[in-house]
Scaffold this active site. Structure first.
Site, PDB file in Angstrom:
ATOM      1  N   TYR A  54       0.821  -1.225   0.000  1.00  0.00           N
ATOM      2  CA  TYR A  54       0.000   0.000   0.000  1.00  0.00           C
ATOM      3  C   TYR A  54       0.851   1.270   0.000  1.00  0.00           C
ATOM      4  O   TYR A  54       0.416   2.292  -0.538  1.00  0.00           O
ATOM      5  CB  TYR A  54      -1.023  -0.025   1.149  1.00  0.00           C
ATOM      6  N   GLN A  87     -15.327   2.828  -6.116  1.00  0.00           N
ATOM      7  CA  GLN A  87     -14.623   1.669  -5.554  1.00  0.00           C
ATOM      8  C   GLN A  87     -13.147   2.019  -5.383  1.00  0.00           C
ATOM      9  O   GLN A  87     -12.386   1.249  -4.818  1.00  0.00           O
ATOM     10  CB  GLN A  87     -14.742   0.479  -6.508  1.00  0.00           C
ATOM     11  N   HIS A 105     -14.446   1.123  -0.876  1.00  0.00           N
ATOM     12  CA  HIS A 105     -13.342   0.214  -0.532  1.00  0.00           C
ATOM     13  C   HIS A 105     -12.219   0.895   0.246  1.00  0.00           C
ATOM     14  O   HIS A 105     -11.106   0.388   0.288  1.00  0.00           O
ATOM     15  CB  HIS A 105     -12.801  -0.443  -1.809  1.00  0.00           C
TER      16      HIS A 105
HETATM   17  N1  APR Z   1     -11.474   4.414 -19.135  1.00  0.00           N
HETATM   18  C1  APR Z   1     -12.528   3.716 -18.665  1.00  0.00           C
HETATM   19  N2  APR Z   1     -12.449   2.440 -18.284  1.00  0.00           N
HETATM   20  C2  APR Z   1     -11.264   1.826 -18.411  1.00  0.00           C
HETATM   21  C3  APR Z   1     -10.110   2.482 -18.892  1.00  0.00           C
HETATM   22  C4  APR Z   1     -10.252   3.846 -19.272  1.00  0.00           C
HETATM   23  N3  APR Z   1      -9.237   4.565 -19.761  1.00  0.00           N
HETATM   24  N4  APR Z   1      -9.074   1.613 -18.867  1.00  0.00           N
HETATM   25  C5  APR Z   1      -9.563   0.452 -18.390  1.00  0.00           C
HETATM   26  N5  APR Z   1     -10.875   0.578 -18.119  1.00  0.00           N
HETATM   27  C6  APR Z   1     -11.817  -0.410 -17.584  1.00  0.00           C
HETATM   28  C7  APR Z   1     -11.537  -1.850 -17.926  1.00  0.00           C
HETATM   29  O1  APR Z   1     -12.046  -2.162 -19.207  1.00  0.00           O
HETATM   30  C8  APR Z   1     -12.272  -2.581 -16.807  1.00  0.00           C
HETATM   31  O2  APR Z   1     -13.631  -2.833 -17.148  1.00  0.00           O
HETATM   32  O3  APR Z   1     -11.774  -0.348 -16.174  1.00  0.00           O
HETATM   33  C9  APR Z   1     -12.214  -1.586 -15.649  1.00  0.00           C
HETATM   34  C10 APR Z   1     -11.262  -1.956 -14.548  1.00  0.00           C
HETATM   35  O4  APR Z   1     -11.709  -3.122 -13.916  1.00  0.00           O
HETATM   36  P1  APR Z   1     -10.986  -3.670 -12.607  1.00  0.00           P
HETATM   37  O5  APR Z   1      -9.511  -3.663 -12.808  1.00  0.00           O
HETATM   38  O6  APR Z   1     -11.622  -4.950 -12.262  1.00  0.00           O
HETATM   39  O7  APR Z   1     -11.292  -2.525 -11.518  1.00  0.00           O
HETATM   40  P2  APR Z   1     -12.586  -2.339 -10.605  1.00  0.00           P
HETATM   41  O8  APR Z   1     -13.817  -2.811 -11.312  1.00  0.00           O
HETATM   42  O9  APR Z   1     -12.548  -0.962 -10.094  1.00  0.00           O
HETATM   43  O10 APR Z   1     -12.266  -3.361  -9.425  1.00  0.00           O
HETATM   44  C11 APR Z   1     -13.154  -3.479  -8.354  1.00  0.00           C
HETATM   45  O11 APR Z   1     -11.594  -4.877  -7.249  1.00  0.00           O
HETATM   46  O12 APR Z   1      -9.503  -5.568  -6.418  1.00  0.00           O
HETATM   47  C12 APR Z   1     -10.547  -4.764  -6.317  1.00  0.00           C
HETATM   48  O13 APR Z   1     -10.863  -3.453  -4.477  1.00  0.00           O
HETATM   49  C13 APR Z   1     -10.441  -3.387  -5.802  1.00  0.00           C
HETATM   50  O14 APR Z   1     -12.067  -1.618  -5.951  1.00  0.00           O
HETATM   51  C14 APR Z   1     -11.426  -2.656  -6.668  1.00  0.00           C
HETATM   52  C15 APR Z   1     -12.406  -3.743  -7.088  1.00  0.00           C
END
Ligand code: APR
Length: 229
Positions: A54, A87, A105
């Site tokens: 972190y 999130q 989160h």
């Molecule tokens: N603009 C918009 N969306 C984007 C971009 C961008 N430039 N680049 C990537 N993405 C999208 C991806 O296509 C994907 O659908 O962002 C999303 C990211 O997904 P995750 O990595 O799974 O992130 P998130 O959904 O926020 O994860 C949820 O998982 O591990 C945990 O606690 C952590 O809060 C997080 C939770």
């Protein structure tokens, strides 16, 4: 009264600020094992490793700047009562100027007591270390909701989502629950938008417009349209 517009954001909205997402091909969970760094078991086993993970994330957030997507949401406040439910653990929505931000989160810039969750502190500088203690003498932990932990702000988020008159989802893979279930609390008849460059599965949602673009492109365009209504 301004119409209530609720935005549910995920890691994708901060991607163009240089903060890695979790599940994209170069995402954080490709580099790290969730179990080793983001669970209560990891904290029990190796506090230094968890703190180091972190601390690295915090340094990246401090160096990052809000991007066009964060800024577009700030502009929306002129005409709408904007509530952001994120999130994300970064503070880019706040630094851009969004006023109402709920973090599901946790927040990377804060620590909390490992024995009394009501004792929450701003972290001075970028590092939290072994030996940093709360006012009652317990080791401080990152103010993060780990896998396997309750999401204390979920009820508040449901209440906000239920009252939305417009709902947006930006940059989330919609796979982590309970957060991803928020969209099911939104009224069926209101307009909903989903902005993400990838195909995101949201089943059974009515009145949904999918904008398959990066947040920095798709969101400013949508905001312009909504401000012109
Ligand atoms: N603009 C918009 N969306 C984007 C971009 C961008 N430039 N680049 C990537 N993405 C999208 C991806 O296509 C994907 O659908 O962002 C999303 C990211 O997904 P995750 O990595 O799974 O992130 P998130 O959904 O926020 O994860 C949820 O998982 O591990 C945990 O606690 C952590 O809060 C997080 C939770």
């Amino acid at each position: 009264m301004k119409p209530k517009l609720v935005v549910f954001t995920g890691a994708g909205i901060s991607a163009e600020s240089g903060i890695k997402t979790f599940r994209d091909s170069d995402g954080l969970w490709e580099e790290y094992n969730i179990i080793d760094v983001a669970t209560p078991q990891a904290w029990e086993k190796d506090k230094a490793l968890v703190l180091d993970f972190y601390n690295k994330r915090r340094k990246q957030v401090i160096e990052a700047k809000p991007n066009k997507a964060h800024q577009a949401l700030v502009a929306l406040q002129k005409k709408y009562d904007v509530h952001i439910i994120t999130q994300n653990i970064d503070d880019l929505h706040e630094r851009a100027g969004s006023k109402k931000v709920l973090h599901l989160h946790g927040e990377i810039m804060k620590s909390r007591s490992s024995t009394d969750p009501s004792l929450i502190y701003k972290i001075k500088g970028s590092e939290l270390k072994i030996g940093d203690r709360c006012e009652r003498g317990s080791q401080l932990r990152p103010h993060i909701v780990w896998f396997g932990e309750m999401v204390p702000e979920m009820e508040k988020a449901y209440t906000i989502a239920e009252k939305a008159e417009i709902f947006m989802v930006v940059g989330t893979s919609m796979v982590v629950y309970p957060a991803a279930g928020l969209i099911n609390y939104v009224q069926r008849n209101i307009p909903k938008y989903l902005i993400d460059p990838s195909d995101v599965t949201v089943g059974g949602i009515t009145n949904l417009t999918v904008i398959k673009e990066k947040a920095g492109i798709g969101l400013p365009k949508l905001v312009e349209e909504l401000l012109a209504l």
